[in-house]
Design an enzyme around this catalytic site. Structure first.
Site, PDB file in Angstrom:
ATOM      1  N   GLN A  84      -6.485  -0.657   5.710  1.00  0.00           N
ATOM      2  CA  GLN A  84      -7.086  -1.186   6.944  1.00  0.00           C
ATOM      3  C   GLN A  84      -8.566  -1.511   6.776  1.00  0.00           C
ATOM      4  OE1 GLN A  84      -5.622  -1.924   9.821  1.00  0.00           O
ATOM      5  NE2 GLN A  84      -3.604  -1.009   9.512  1.00  0.00           N
TER       6      GLN A  84
ATOM      7  N   THR B  47       8.973  -7.605 -13.052  1.00  0.00           N
ATOM      8  CA  THR B  47       8.425  -8.961 -13.131  1.00  0.00           C
ATOM      9  C   THR B  47       7.426  -9.181 -12.010  1.00  0.00           C
ATOM     10  OG1 THR B  47      10.488  -9.749 -14.079  1.00  0.00           O
ATOM     11  CG2 THR B  47       9.028 -11.413 -13.116  1.00  0.00           C
TER      12      THR B  47
ATOM     13  N   ALA C 147       0.824  -1.205   0.000  1.00  0.00           N
ATOM     14  CA  ALA C 147       0.000   0.000   0.000  1.00  0.00           C
ATOM     15  C   ALA C 147       0.863   1.262   0.000  1.00  0.00           C
ATOM     16  CB  ALA C 147      -0.947   0.004   1.194  1.00  0.00           C
TER      17      ALA C 147
ATOM     18  N   CYS D 280       4.959   2.170  13.085  1.00  0.00           N
ATOM     19  CA  CYS D 280       5.880   2.905  12.220  1.00  0.00           C
ATOM     20  C   CYS D 280       6.612   4.000  12.983  1.00  0.00           C
ATOM     21  CB  CYS D 280       5.127   3.536  11.057  1.00  0.00           C
ATOM     22  SG  CYS D 280       4.090   2.363  10.202  1.00  0.00           S
TER      23      CYS D 280
ATOM     24  N   ASN E  61      -5.571   3.551  10.850  1.00  0.00           N
ATOM     25  CA  ASN E  61      -4.831   2.413  11.387  1.00  0.00           C
ATOM     26  C   ASN E  61      -4.565   2.486  12.881  1.00  0.00           C
ATOM     27  OD1 ASN E  61      -3.239   4.497   9.891  1.00  0.00           O
ATOM     28  ND2 ASN E  61      -1.549   3.603  11.038  1.00  0.00           N
TER      29      ASN E  61
ATOM     30  N   SER F 223      -3.420  -3.468   0.401  1.00  0.00           N
ATOM     31  CA  SER F 223      -2.224  -4.172   0.863  1.00  0.00           C
ATOM     32  C   SER F 223      -2.560  -5.634   1.111  1.00  0.00           C
ATOM     33  CB  SER F 223      -1.723  -3.521   2.163  1.00  0.00           C
ATOM     34  OG  SER F 223      -0.615  -4.237   2.661  1.00  0.00           O
TER      35      SER F 223
ATOM     36  N   HIS G 129      -0.757  -7.719   3.373  1.00  0.00           N
ATOM     37  CA  HIS G 129      -0.434  -8.257   4.703  1.00  0.00           C
ATOM     38  C   HIS G 129      -1.295  -7.729   5.833  1.00  0.00           C
ATOM     39  CE1 HIS G 129       1.978  -4.966   6.661  1.00  0.00           C
ATOM     40  NE2 HIS G 129       2.044  -4.533   5.410  1.00  0.00           N
TER      41      HIS G 129
HETATM   42  C1  PLP Z   1      -0.060  -0.709   6.599  1.00  0.00           C
HETATM   43  C2  PLP Z   1      -0.628   0.477   5.957  1.00  0.00           C
HETATM   44  C3  PLP Z   1      -0.023   1.046   4.826  1.00  0.00           C
HETATM   45  C4  PLP Z   1       1.252   0.520   4.241  1.00  0.00           C
HETATM   46  O1  PLP Z   1       1.028  -0.725   3.610  1.00  0.00           O
HETATM   47  P1  PLP Z   1       2.267  -1.615   3.163  1.00  0.00           P
HETATM   48  O2  PLP Z   1       1.609  -2.682   2.319  1.00  0.00           O
HETATM   49  O3  PLP Z   1       2.880  -2.142   4.412  1.00  0.00           O
HETATM   50  O4  PLP Z   1       3.192  -0.777   2.369  1.00  0.00           O
HETATM   51  C5  PLP Z   1      -0.611   2.152   4.265  1.00  0.00           C
HETATM   52  N1  PLP Z   1      -1.737   2.670   4.769  1.00  0.00           N
HETATM   53  C6  PLP Z   1      -2.348   2.158   5.845  1.00  0.00           C
HETATM   54  C7  PLP Z   1      -3.594   2.780   6.364  1.00  0.00           C
HETATM   55  C8  PLP Z   1      -1.810   1.049   6.476  1.00  0.00           C
HETATM   56  O5  PLP Z   1      -2.408   0.560   7.567  1.00  0.00           O
END
Ligand code: PLP
Length: 386
Positions: free
Chosen positions: A183, A243, A75, A328, A155, A203, A205
């Site tokens: 989120q 890729t 993300a 973060c 988040n 995202s 994960h």
């Molecule tokens: C975790 C998060 C991101 C960053 O996502 P990544 O896939 O880890 O780069 C961006 N925005 C929000 C709101 C998030 O919670």
């Protein structure tokens, strides 16, 4: 010693075993490992099929067309591509961007980088519940506003923005609407058509998929052009070369398919656990809800505690994996800018914790968390008492 209770799902989720199983089938010689851009052989076609299947799974969750999904590394990259890619491509039309003070750093730092490139940013303050009001957005719109970037779910707080109403304001003033939905996936319903969204960051994960993969939804429209940030073989319709990571993409696709099937039920069950956690702390004085629990997603709970110091609290809670503010910025001792942004006093912000629950949180996890929190708070307050 038992392993810590994991209550940091908003920082990252474990990969769902069903997702890991799909990923493992896209790595080795006997699996679908080839380069999806290899057009001259069967293994390449199979990899391309796997990627296109995942593209449909991701698109389906947000009611998009698969051709509107651009794979990225996460993300963060999707946010960068949306903001920088759109504003650079349209700089003759205007240089104004509107966002908020409590966005994820991936949006905030990108907007700051654009400021240093000569773009003009308006930083909206949220209300006390962590939401951006459409009225405030309307007041910030200018004739040269090109882009509005606001998140769906915060988040740190779990607060939910009224994305449809915000998009309506953006469009009424001729601007494009970007939503960071990292989120929000699997937590609230998302529908890019119904909510009229132009760009949306996703995202893997945060929703039981792997790290290192994400996507940007880019609405198919002649006016919506992005300048690429990463140049190379012209993959992803020229918007993002490199890729494609077949195993990551197949994993993200499966994770999104599972979110579509199970997200709502997950949230209902998690809501019961969240309420049990709150009930377990109800008789303890001086517990502040930074999260507006009546309106926020049930999986994120941000609490502030009177009469304790944040560092000592964290030390006393080593059996629980959680965050103070956001992961973060946990390297520094500054209070969370999000808590500051909604007006939480500095002292309380420094003694605040984010507990975030997920698909694998159990009744026992909550019992352990309640007992650890009660123990830590009472112990610290006793010691602090004169
Ligand atoms: C975790 C998060 C991101 C960053 O996502 P990544 O896939 O880890 O780069 C961006 N925005 C929000 C709101 C998030 O919670």
């Amino acid at each position: 010693m038992s392993s810590p209770v994991y209550l940091d799902y908003a920082a990252t989720t474990p990969v769902d075993p069903r997702v890991a199983e799909v990923m493992s089938r896209h790595l080795t010689l006997d699996g679908t490992f080839a380069n999806p851009a290899s057009r001259s052989h069967m293994p390449g076609w199979l990899a391309e099929q796997a990627v296109e299947n995942a593209r449909r799974q991701v698109a389906d969750l947000i009611n998009a067309d698969p051709r509107e999904i651009v794979w990225t590394s996460g993300a963060t990259e999707a946010d960068n591509l949306a903001l920088i890619g759109y504003l650079r491509a349209n700089r003759e039309r205007g240089r104004h961007l509107v966002t908020s003070t409590i966005e994820h750093k991936a949006v905030i730092d990108t907007a700051k980088a654009l400021e240093s490139e000569g773009f003009d940013v308006t930083w909206l303050a949220p209300d006390a519940g962590g939401r951006t009001s459409p009225e405030r957005l309307a007041a910030a719109m200018r004739p040269d506003t090109q882009l509005v970037s606001l998140m769906a779910v915060n988040n740190e707080l779990g607060s939910i923005n009224d994305i449809s109403a915000l998009a309506e304001v953006a469009h009424a003033h001729g601007a494009v609407m970007h939503v960071d939905a990292a989120q929000a996936v699997g937590r609230i319903p998302l529908d890019v058509r119904d909510q009229d969204i132009d760009l949306m960051s996703l995202s893997g994960h945060k929703v039981y998929g792997p790290k290192g993969i994400g996507a940007l939804f880019v609405k198919r429209s002649p006016e919506l052009r992005l300048q690429a940030l990463i140049h190379g073989g012209g993959h992803e319709r020229g918007m993002r070369s490199g890729t494609l990571a077949t195993h990551q993409i197949a994993g993200m696709g499966e994770a999104f398919a599972l979110a579509a099937q199970e997200g709502a039920a997950d949230q209902t069950r998690i809501g019961v656990l969240r309420d049990r956690l709150l009930a377990g702390l109800a008789d303890i004085p001086g517990v502040h809800h930074n999260t507006d629990t009546a309106t926020a997603v049930p999986n994120i709970l941000n609490l502030g505690f009177d009469g304790v110091d944040g560092e000592s609290l964290l030390m006393a809670l080593r059996d629980i994996a959680l965050s103070t503010g956001s992961a973060c910025n946990s390297a520094s001792v500054e209070p969370s800018y999000v808590l500051k942004g909604i007006g939480v006093p500095r002292r309380l912000a420094l003694a605040s914790l984010r507990l975030s629950l997920g698909r694998f949180t159990s009744d026992e996890d909550i019992e352990r968390a309640v007992s650890a929190l009660r123990h830590a708070l009472m112990g610290l307050r006793e010691r602090a008492a004169p």
